[in-house]
Every structure is written in C-alpha cells, then in structure tokens.
Design an enzyme around this catalytic site. Structure first.
Site, mmCIF file in Angstrom:
data_model
loop_
_atom_site.group_PDB
_atom_site.id
_atom_site.type_symbol
_atom_site.label_atom_id
_atom_site.label_comp_id
_atom_site.label_asym_id
_atom_site.label_seq_id
_atom_site.Cartn_x
_atom_site.Cartn_y
_atom_site.Cartn_z
ATOM 1 N N GLY A 239 0.759 -1.246 0.000
ATOM 2 C CA GLY A 239 0.000 0.000 0.000
ATOM 3 C C GLY A 239 0.784 1.288 0.000
ATOM 4 O O GLY A 239 0.193 2.366 -0.130
ATOM 5 N N ARG A 278 2.567 -1.749 -6.028
ATOM 6 C CA ARG A 278 2.745 -0.494 -6.756
ATOM 7 C C ARG A 278 4.133 0.111 -6.594
ATOM 8 O O ARG A 278 4.733 0.585 -7.552
ATOM 9 C CB ARG A 278 1.696 0.490 -6.232
ATOM 10 C CG ARG A 278 1.541 1.762 -7.008
ATOM 11 C CD ARG A 278 0.579 2.699 -6.264
ATOM 12 N NE ARG A 278 -0.679 2.070 -5.905
ATOM 13 C CZ ARG A 278 -1.800 2.127 -6.637
ATOM 14 N NH1 ARG A 278 -1.798 2.801 -7.763
ATOM 15 N NH2 ARG A 278 -2.909 1.534 -6.250
ATOM 16 N N ARG A 314 -6.745 3.249 -15.244
ATOM 17 C CA ARG A 314 -6.701 3.985 -13.966
ATOM 18 C C ARG A 314 -7.300 5.395 -14.057
ATOM 19 O O ARG A 314 -8.061 5.778 -13.169
ATOM 20 C CB ARG A 314 -5.273 4.032 -13.414
ATOM 21 C CG ARG A 314 -4.694 2.653 -13.105
ATOM 22 C CD ARG A 314 -3.370 2.693 -12.371
ATOM 23 N NE ARG A 314 -3.523 3.292 -11.063
ATOM 24 C CZ ARG A 314 -3.222 4.534 -10.767
ATOM 25 N NH1 ARG A 314 -2.677 5.331 -11.673
ATOM 26 N NH2 ARG A 314 -3.444 4.996 -9.574
ATOM 27 N N CYS A 346 -15.076 4.501 -27.769
ATOM 28 C CA CYS A 346 -16.349 5.223 -27.833
ATOM 29 C C CYS A 346 -16.990 5.365 -26.459
ATOM 30 O O CYS A 346 -18.030 4.757 -26.172
ATOM 31 C CB CYS A 346 -17.274 4.498 -28.801
ATOM 32 S SG CYS A 346 -16.519 4.381 -30.421
HETATM 33 C C1 LIG Z 1 -3.486 -4.863 -3.570
HETATM 34 C C2 LIG Z 1 -2.875 -5.540 -2.415
HETATM 35 C C3 LIG Z 1 -1.529 -5.326 -2.103
HETATM 36 C C4 LIG Z 1 -0.626 -4.392 -2.867
HETATM 37 O O1 LIG Z 1 -0.989 -3.067 -2.773
HETATM 38 P P1 LIG Z 1 -0.001 -1.955 -3.394
HETATM 39 O O2 LIG Z 1 -0.710 -0.692 -3.147
HETATM 40 O O3 LIG Z 1 0.145 -2.254 -4.833
HETATM 41 O O4 LIG Z 1 1.281 -2.041 -2.658
HETATM 42 C C5 LIG Z 1 -0.999 -6.030 -1.034
HETATM 43 N N1 LIG Z 1 -1.749 -6.893 -0.299
HETATM 44 C C6 LIG Z 1 -3.052 -7.096 -0.573
HETATM 45 C C7 LIG Z 1 -3.813 -8.053 0.267
HETATM 46 C C8 LIG Z 1 -3.660 -6.442 -1.631
HETATM 47 O O5 LIG Z 1 -4.952 -6.665 -1.893
#
Ligand SMILES: *Cc1c(COP(=O)(O)O)cnc(C)c1O
Length: 421
Positions: A239, A278, A314, A346
């Site tokens: 995250g 990410r 996105r 479209c």
């Molecule tokens: C999506 C997700 C991640 C990765 O999130 P990032 O923002 O890409 O780092 C990690 N663990 C779980 C359980 C997720 O659903």
C-alpha cells in the site's frame, strides 16, 4: 527514481531509445525497466535489513512472467490473490514456501491447488473461509498455515475504491472479533495459526494510517500470545504510495516505512512480511503511445492517442493522474498549452487527462505515460476489439518482448458460433 531519462533529447528506457522499441513492436506498448524493479525491491530489503523478513511482491499489480521471474531471482516472495496468480508464480519458478495467498473469496479449488502445490500461508478473511479451508486441508490430510486478516478500522486517506481498512470495507475480520476467530482456528483440524495479517489500502501517501493499524496489530499480537496462540509472523500488507505527479507529491520513502515497522515491532521477535505491489512495479513501467490526431475543438484542443482506457484504465476508473511526456525532449523555453488527452474508444470516460499543460506535439509523435508499470497491463481489456498491447522488458542496452500483441484472428477465433442441432 526510475531509469526512464532523456539522453540526447530522446526518452530512453535504461540504455534503449524508446523510438527503437516503437519501430520494432508498434504502438501502443508497455515497457518495463529491470534496473528500476531491482532498485525498488532493494529499497524494501534495505528498509527491513536486520529484521527477520520476507518481501512478497503483490502480483496483482503486474503479473507478467518476466517481471515475476526477475523479482523472484532477487529473492522476492509473492502475494497472490487467485488460483491463476498462484499458477503464474509457480510457473515463474517461485517455490510454494515463498507464496502467500490473500483475497476475500478463495474457492475450495484454489485452496486445494495451493495446499497440494505448496504454500507459505493463507491470509484468511472470514469464518466461513476458515471452516472451508479446514475441511479441504483435513480431506487432503495436510495442515494449512494461516494468518487471519484483521480489519483495524483505520482511514487510509486514499481513493475510496482502494481503501480496505475501514469497517465498512469487505476485507478482513473486525479486529475486535479476532480473538474469537483465533479460538475457532485453534479448534479446527487441518489449521495451524502462524500469525496475523493486515492490509489497509493502496496508494497511501501518509504513514499515520499505517502507524495506527500497526499499533493495533501489536496489541493484538500480545493478547493472542497470552491466549496461547503461536503468533510468530506478521504480514503487514502493501500500500505504500508512489509520486504519480512528479512535481507535486512526495509520499513517504521505504526507509521511513521500514523505520516505522522497526519502531512498532522491534521487540516482539516476529518475522515480518510485507506485500508491496505499486511501489515496486509502478515507476518501473511506461505506456508508450502515438498521437493519431491533434483535433482543435471549440475552446479546447484534443490529443487523440492510439492508447485508450482499455489499455490503461486507472484514469477512467479512479480519476488517476499519470504524468504524460513527449518522447522527444521539449526544449527548455518551449511554450506549453492545455490539451484534453483522450483515446479512440467510444466512451467519454476514455479521457486520460483534461486541460493538461503540455508542449505541443504533432500527429505521429510518441508520448509516454509515466508510472504505468502497476495496475496497467494487468487491468487491460480488449474492449472495442482492441488487442491487448505488447509488454517489453529492458535490461541495460537489451530489450525483449515479454508478451506479444495478439493478432485479430487470435482474438476472433476465441469465440465460437454454435451450430444448433
Ligand atoms: C493490492 C494488495 C496489495 C498491494 O498493494 P499496493 O498498493 O500495490 O502495494 C498487497 N496486499 C493485498 C492483500 C492487496 O490486496
């Protein structure tokens, strides 16, 4: 930092000029940099150095076999969220003991697949899932290592569609209910508790929500241990956000994130897992596209590209920002003016940016979307019968197509017209 820089006025991926790739594979395409993937993976390794830890790449952000194999080669584990991702990880050579299985709706078939193929742990998200897993493992005569994903009810302060740690989100078990669920787990056959899991959302640009969540996980660890559970592993999720808007954002660095983890957990004698997606793959990729037309509208000009929302969803899905840069470097004093940057699909939603200040480009010019390595190719579709675009990987002065563009025949021949009897 990434490895997409201008050399002699032309955007490069490491040592390869982007126009050279475009001439060979055609546009649009994704291009990934090995050096950037390596660098970002190492940032986490360094941030957690000295702690017993495993960095599990969240494959849902980019699941190309070449990307997985590259990261696995550096020592990464994988976080998978489906049986398909599990098989992709195994096909790329990742051993089962380095794969964690996340996701809110694992099926019995997926549990069976992972239990027979080898798995580090299941991150269980509900009581019915726990009971199903117990039944599948017991029938196979094996034991499933588990953590329970707890929902700490903290506000991740991110886009509503990627926040997962509030009690109204579908994810995890309310943290107050966790002791009862662990007691249930301890009573079930075929289940071995190994730890706790938490993941509060994606693209977090502030450490404070992590701190709140981790503090709650710390307290739960002490309580569950006192109740006799073997909490030896903490999966702290992914995250951490990235700077999509280069000149206007500065999310926390992996070192700061690592320092927080140390501060909260250093004395607990636990093994730490993290699941970044990410931050490892996002800035390691560009989406390269050509300008089809520059259309002068009433009061606004449109840049019509050969990439569209089906290639990179996105902006349409989350209103997300991507820096968009010309492949030919603008001169320092070049004037900028606003364009609406759109694709050919479209749908009015097929708009990448509105009134974006850009140096003017002409039909046929190449432009690149930065930070497109995560949640780009993996979320693509063939809407409007637009073929999935190729993925290319660069390493130094070499490049390779790591997924080819399908032909129209391949796409059309996937359908069958029934011959009713
Ligand atoms: C999506 C997700 C991640 C990765 O999130 P990032 O923002 O890409 O780092 C990690 N663990 C779980 C359980 C997720 O659903």
């Amino acid at each position: 930092m990434d490895h997409f820089l201008y050399h002699n006025g032309i955007l490069h991926a490491e040592d390869v000029a982007i126009p050279e790739i475009a001439a060979m594979v055609g546009t649009p395409f994704y291009v990934y940099s090995c050096a950037t993937l390596t660098r970002h993976y190492h940032l986490f390794e360094e941030a957690l150095a000295g702690l017993d830890h495993l960095v599990c790449f969240a494959m849902k952000s980019n699941s190309n076999q070449a990307v997985i194999a590259h990261l696995a080669g550096l020592g990464a584990g994988m976080d998978v969220v489906s049986g398909g991702e599990y098989l992709r990880a195994r096909a790329a050579g990742v051993p089962g003991e380095r794969i964690v299985f996340s996701g809110v709706g694992k099926t019995r078939d997926e549990m069976h697949m992972a239990l027979t193929g080898g798995i580090r742990q299941f991150n269980v998200e509900s009581e019915p899932e726990l009971i199903a897993l117990s039944e599948v493992a017991t029938a196979l005569g094996v034991t499933a290592p588990i953590t329970v994903r707890v929902n700490p009810d903290v506000d991740a302060k991110t886009h509503e569609k990627i926040a997962t740690g509030k009690s109204e989100n579908k994810f995890g078990i309310p943290i107050a209910k966790a002791p009862a669920v662990y007691a249930l787990a301890a009573s079930l056959s075929g289940i071995a508790v190994v730890g706790i899991d938490v993941h509060i959302g994606s693209q977090l640009t502030d450490l404070e929500p992590f701190r709140q969540a981790y503090q709650k996980v710390r307290e739960l660890t002490l309580r569950l241990r006192a109740e006799g559970h073997d909490i030896r592993r903490l999966d702290l999720g992914g995250g951490l956000g990235i700077p999509y808007e280069r000149n206007n954002s500065a999310p926390p660095l992996p070192t700061e994130y690592g320092a927080l983890i140390r501060e909260v957990f250093h004395d607990l004698e636990v093994e730490v897992e993290i699941e970044p997606g990410r931050l490892i793959s996002g800035n390691a990729g560009l989406l390269v596209t050509s300008v089809i037309y520059v259309k002068e509208g009433e009061g606004r000009d449109f840049l019509i590209l050969d990439a569209a929302m089906n290639d990179l969803v996105r902006p349409a899905m989350y209103g997300a920002w991507h820096d968009i840069v010309p492949v030919k470097e603008p001169a320092p004093g070049d004037e900028q003016r606003p364009f609406d940057v759109v694709g050919p699909v479209c749908e009015t939603g097929d708009t990448f940016a509105k009134q974006r200040q850009m140096t003017p480009v002409a039909a046929g010019d190449l432009v690149a979307f930065r930070s497109a390595g995560a949640y780009g190719a993996v979320m693509a579709s063939e809407y409007n019968t637009r073929p999935l675009i190729p993925e290319v990987m660069v390493k130094g002065d070499q490049f390779a197509v790591i997924r080819a563009r399908p032909t129209f025949d391949e796409i059309i021949n996937r359908d069958t017209v029934p011959s009713w009897g």
